[in-house]
Design a protein around this motif. Structure first.
Motif, mmCIF file in Angstrom:
data_model
loop_
_atom_site.group_PDB
_atom_site.id
_atom_site.type_symbol
_atom_site.label_atom_id
_atom_site.label_comp_id
_atom_site.label_asym_id
_atom_site.label_seq_id
_atom_site.Cartn_x
_atom_site.Cartn_y
_atom_site.Cartn_z
ATOM 1 N N ARG A 96 0.982 -1.168 -0.151
ATOM 2 C CA ARG A 96 0.063 -0.117 0.091
ATOM 3 C C ARG A 96 0.876 1.365 -0.174
ATOM 4 N N GLY A 138 0.280 4.916 0.273
ATOM 5 C CA GLY A 138 -1.039 5.881 0.619
ATOM 6 C C GLY A 138 -2.190 5.329 0.308
ATOM 7 N N GLU A 139 -3.115 5.874 -0.588
ATOM 8 C CA GLU A 139 -4.323 5.139 -0.817
ATOM 9 C C GLU A 139 -4.416 4.312 -2.163
ATOM 10 N N THR A 140 -3.031 3.959 -2.749
ATOM 11 C CA THR A 140 -3.013 3.293 -3.665
ATOM 12 C C THR A 140 -2.435 1.843 -3.548
#
Length: 296
Positions: free
Chosen positions: A35, A37-39
């Motif tokens: 992961r 960040g949000e990706t």
């Protein structure tokens, strides 16, 4: 899960926030789902040369150029420094190929950089968000097989026009998402103009695809895309959008010569690989195949 030692520096530098699971372990690298960040992405960790079974055979290295003459000499001599430099060239070849092929219109995972032997790249998923299966793991209707085969031939042409040949293309190095095939695993990509084995490797790549898709659409088994594409390339007539027929006609005499040269090339490559294995026999060999798993 516990953060692998090779990925820890990326966590320390803020490039990776979490390692969620191991995706696969293969002959040259282990791949983890991470992961950022949000990706969600994947991190390909290249194995140390002593842990790999694929030893960067001389047939693949041929034609790869190093600008620094000191590095080139060290690589030729096989010194410790030279082996380290060869390792970096091997790893960077995949990163360079990914950027080049993406720019050429070939579907490959988007790279986000290589950091000390760890390649961060896009995670290819299916329409439900799970890790996309390999081509080898899917069953394809005949019409879809013909369509996807045409797509793959188009990618091969675009790769060749960009100066590259995959060199190890098979159903095990292609993922399938909702939009179609995605080509992966490119550290062994060869320079089409500088490698003397280019024609042989291109034919093997294309025929691997022909034979696989031909299981579902037998009419593909009689096609001659390898000879057609290489003939256009040699004449300088191959374009990214060249229309292909899958047909190729040659005189019987030329066909016999081609067959003989094919056997000579095969024997030469086999000998090169035998010498490579003998040279590095002390490193050990692990012939285990890829083990894919869905993210946990």
């Amino acid at each position: 899960m516990k953060i692998p030692k090779r990925i820890q520096p990326l966590v320390d530098d803020g490039l990776v926030d979490e390692v969620t699971s191991q995706l696969m372990s293969g002959k040259e690298a282990s791949v983890y789902i991470v992961r950022c960040g949000e990706t969600i992405r994947c991190a390909k960790v290249y194995k140390e040369i002593s842990q790999r079974s694929f030893k960067k055979a001389a047939a693949y290295r041929e034609g790869r150029k190093v600008r620094n003459s000191r590095r080139a000499r060290a690589m030729e001599k096989g010194s410790g420094f030279g082996r380290d430099q060869q390792e970096k060239v091997w790893q960077n070849a995949e990163v360079d190929a990914l950027y080049k092929l993406a720019a050429a219109g070939v579907r490959v995972p988007k790279p986000f950089g290589c950091f000390d032997g760890v390649l961060l790249m896009e995670l290819i998923t299916d329409d439900e968000g799970y890790v996309a299966p390999r081509l080898n793991d899917v069953v394809i209707p005949p019409e879809q097989a013909i369509e996807d085969h045409q797509v793959m031939m188009g990618y091969v042409v675009k790769m060749l026009c960009a100066g590259l040949i995959h060199g190890d293309l098979s159903e095990f190095n292609v993922l399938v998402d909702e939009y179609g095939p995605v080509i992966i695993d490119l550290p062994q990509a060869v320079d089409a103009a500088a490698n003397n084995n280019a024609e042989w490797m291109l034919a093997r790549d294309i025929n691997n695809m022909r034979d696989y898709y031909g299981q579902f659409a037998p009419e593909l088994l009689t096609t001659e895309y390898a000879k057609e594409i290489w003939a256009l390339f040699e004449k300088g007539d191959l374009k990214p959008d060249s229309e292909l027929t899958g047909e190729f006609t040659e005189a019987d005499t030329l066909a016999d010569i081609d067959s003989i040269m094919q056997e000579i090339d095969s024997a030469r490559i086999a000998e090169l690989e035998r010498r490579e294995r003998a040279k590095e026999a002390s490193d050990g060999v692990d012939e285990s195949k890829f083990n894919w798993a869905e993210p946990q």
